[in-house]
Design a protein around this motif. Structure first.
Motif, PDB file in Angstrom:
ATOM      1  N   LEU A  48       0.848  -1.186   0.000  1.00 23.55           N
ATOM      2  CA  LEU A  48       0.000   0.000   0.000  1.00 23.55           C
ATOM      3  C   LEU A  48       0.880   1.231   0.000  1.00 23.55           C
ATOM      4  O   LEU A  48       1.861   1.328   0.755  1.00 23.55           O
ATOM      5  N   SER A  49       0.531   2.203  -0.815  1.00 15.78           N
ATOM      6  CA  SER A  49       1.273   3.461  -0.901  1.00 15.78           C
ATOM      7  C   SER A  49       0.646   4.493   0.026  1.00 15.78           C
ATOM      8  O   SER A  49      -0.548   4.432   0.339  1.00 15.78           O
ATOM      9  N   ARG A  50       1.423   5.446   0.550  1.00 14.12           N
ATOM     10  CA  ARG A  50       0.942   6.476   1.463  1.00 14.12           C
ATOM     11  C   ARG A  50       0.102   7.479   0.685  1.00 14.12           C
ATOM     12  O   ARG A  50       0.551   8.004  -0.335  1.00 14.12           O
ATOM     13  N   PRO A  51      -1.129   7.794   1.127  1.00 16.06           N
ATOM     14  CA  PRO A  51      -1.955   8.743   0.361  1.00 16.06           C
ATOM     15  C   PRO A  51      -1.384  10.158   0.473  1.00 16.06           C
ATOM     16  O   PRO A  51      -0.789  10.530   1.486  1.00 16.06           O
ATOM     17  N   GLU A  52      -1.549  10.907  -0.547  1.00 17.67           N
ATOM     18  CA  GLU A  52      -1.076  12.288  -0.562  1.00 17.67           C
ATOM     19  C   GLU A  52      -2.128  13.189   0.074  1.00 17.67           C
ATOM     20  O   GLU A  52      -3.313  13.122  -0.254  1.00 17.67           O
ATOM     21  N   LEU A  53      -1.672  14.046   1.063  1.00 18.43           N
ATOM     22  CA  LEU A  53      -2.579  14.965   1.735  1.00 18.43           C
ATOM     23  C   LEU A  53      -2.843  16.168   0.862  1.00 18.43           C
ATOM     24  O   LEU A  53      -1.964  16.598   0.088  1.00 18.43           O
ATOM     25  N   PRO A  54      -4.032  16.775   0.964  1.00 16.12           N
ATOM     26  CA  PRO A  54      -4.310  17.959   0.131  1.00 16.12           C
ATOM     27  C   PRO A  54      -3.481  19.153   0.594  1.00 16.12           C
ATOM     28  O   PRO A  54      -3.137  19.267   1.769  1.00 16.12           O
ATOM     29  N   HIS A  55      -3.147  20.041  -0.287  1.00 16.99           N
ATOM     30  CA  HIS A  55      -2.324  21.209   0.011  1.00 16.99           C
ATOM     31  C   HIS A  55      -3.171  22.264   0.718  1.00 16.99           C
ATOM     32  O   HIS A  55      -4.243  22.653   0.248  1.00 16.99           O
ATOM     33  N   LEU A  56      -2.727  22.652   1.964  1.00 18.65           N
ATOM     34  CA  LEU A  56      -3.446  23.644   2.749  1.00 18.65           C
ATOM     35  C   LEU A  56      -2.782  24.989   2.584  1.00 18.65           C
ATOM     36  O   LEU A  56      -1.535  25.094   2.542  1.00 18.65           O
ATOM     37  N   PRO A  57      -3.553  26.062   2.446  1.00 19.10           N
ATOM     38  CA  PRO A  57      -2.940  27.391   2.288  1.00 19.10           C
ATOM     39  C   PRO A  57      -2.278  27.842   3.584  1.00 19.10           C
ATOM     40  O   PRO A  57      -2.691  27.453   4.682  1.00 19.10           O
ATOM     41  N   GLU A  58      -1.252  28.652   3.493  1.00 21.54           N
ATOM     42  CA  GLU A  58      -0.545  29.144   4.665  1.00 21.54           C
ATOM     43  C   GLU A  58      -1.387  30.205   5.367  1.00 21.54           C
ATOM     44  O   GLU A  58      -1.978  31.071   4.736  1.00 21.54           O
ATOM     45  N   ILE A  59      -1.430  30.126   6.726  1.00 23.04           N
ATOM     46  CA  ILE A  59      -2.194  31.073   7.529  1.00 23.04           C
ATOM     47  C   ILE A  59      -1.256  32.189   7.930  1.00 23.04           C
ATOM     48  O   ILE A  59      -0.190  31.946   8.522  1.00 23.04           O
ATOM     49  N   PRO A  60      -1.596  33.453   7.601  1.00 22.73           N
ATOM     50  CA  PRO A  60      -0.693  34.560   7.950  1.00 22.73           C
ATOM     51  C   PRO A  60      -0.645  34.753   9.456  1.00 22.73           C
ATOM     52  O   PRO A  60      -1.604  34.492  10.178  1.00 22.73           O
ATOM     53  N   ALA A  61       0.509  35.239   9.962  1.00 22.54           N
ATOM     54  CA  ALA A  61       0.690  35.468  11.396  1.00 22.54           C
ATOM     55  C   ALA A  61      -0.122  36.673  11.841  1.00 22.54           C
ATOM     56  O   ALA A  61      -0.219  37.678  11.142  1.00 22.54           O
ATOM     57  N   LEU A  62      -0.752  36.596  13.020  1.00 24.16           N
ATOM     58  CA  LEU A  62      -1.557  37.689  13.558  1.00 24.16           C
ATOM     59  C   LEU A  62      -0.644  38.749  14.151  1.00 24.16           C
ATOM     60  O   LEU A  62       0.383  38.432  14.785  1.00 24.16           O
ATOM     61  N   PRO A  63      -0.962  40.022  13.969  1.00 20.69           N
ATOM     62  CA  PRO A  63      -0.105  41.082  14.539  1.00 20.69           C
ATOM     63  C   PRO A  63      -0.248  41.129  16.052  1.00 20.69           C
ATOM     64  O   PRO A  63      -1.276  40.808  16.611  1.00 20.69           O
ATOM     65  N   THR A  64       0.824  41.557  16.736  1.00 20.15           N
ATOM     66  CA  THR A  64       0.836  41.660  18.196  1.00 20.15           C
ATOM     67  C   THR A  64       0.025  42.877  18.607  1.00 20.15           C
ATOM     68  O   THR A  64       0.287  43.987  18.152  1.00 20.15           O
ATOM     69  N   PRO A  65      -0.992  42.711  19.503  1.00 19.11           N
ATOM     70  CA  PRO A  65      -1.808  43.874  19.888  1.00 19.11           C
ATOM     71  C   PRO A  65      -1.002  44.816  20.777  1.00 19.11           C
ATOM     72  O   PRO A  65      -0.170  44.392  21.569  1.00 19.11           O
TER      73      PRO A  65
END
Length: 222
Positions: free
Chosen positions: A177-194
């Motif tokens: 059995l081959s390892r399934p490929e995970l779907p590509h997730l978009p990068e989450i931008p970092a939240l600014p420091t309040p």
């Protein structure tokens, strides 16, 4: 303090008498007043049963002292005085003369004759008896000598083949059995420091120590 009493009950088994107050200034302080006396051997017991009219009415200690005084005054009546008896005079008895010692006649000693030892008769010697034979002698039989028998020749038995109880099961080949490929997730931008607004430190007023009043030297707390 005056009181008129009547006898209400007499119990001969317990040696007790019950008095009840019916008149007198004693009833001005108490609603009811009962005195119970009982005796056992050399002991006398007084029991005072009363009901106060008010809470300020005192305890009847004076009446209790009067009862104790009555017991002390009548103590001599309980004591038994035995009359004194004089020792009676015994009549004069004449003296009894002493009896003479009796004399018994002397008994002569008997002379016993000397006995000689008797001669025993001569007994003939008894010959020794032969030892009896209870059982006859049994001759020991001669047993024949037995030779070891020759065993017959047995043919050689060849080894039996090992039986196979279960057939051999081939190992099945499992697919890889081959390892399934995970779907590509978009990068989450970092939240600014309040940034929180700066709060200035409040300036607290400086408090001065109050002046204590002047106390005299001889002053002391009570």
């Amino acid at each position: 303090m005056f009181a008129k009493t009547v006898i209400e009950a007499i119990d001969p088994q317990k040696n007790s008498i019950t008095w009840n107050a019916i008149e007198g200034n004693l009833l001005d302080l108490y609603n009811s007043f009962v005195v119970i006396t009982s005796s056992e051997h050399q002991w006398i017991t007084y029991a005072l049963v009363y009901e106060k009219k008010t809470e300020d009415t005192p305890e009847p200690l004076a009446i209790l002292d009067y009862c104790i005084g009555v017991i002390k005054d009548t103590r001599h009546l309980l004591e038994v005085i035995l009359p004194e008896f004089s020792k009676p005079e015994l009549p004069h008895l004449p003296e009894i003369p002493a009896l003479p010692t009796p004399k018994f006649p002397e008994i002569p000693k008997l002379e016993l004759p000397t006995l000689s030892r008797p001669t025993l008769p001569h007994l003939p010697e008894i010959p020794a008896l032969p030892k009896p034979k209870l059982f006859p002698e049994i001759p020991k039989p001669e047993l024949p000598t037995l030779s070891r028998p020759a065993l017959p020749h047995l043919p050689e038995i060849s080894a039996l083949p090992k039986p196979k109880l279960f057939p051999e099961i081939p190992n099945p080949e499992l697919p890889t059995l081959s390892r399934p490929e995970l779907p590509h997730l978009p990068e989450i931008p970092a939240l600014p420091t309040p940034k929180f607004p700066e709060i200035p430190n409040p300036e607290l007023p400086t408090l001065s120590r109050p002046a204590l009043p002047h106390l005299p030297e001889n002053f002391s707390f009570a």
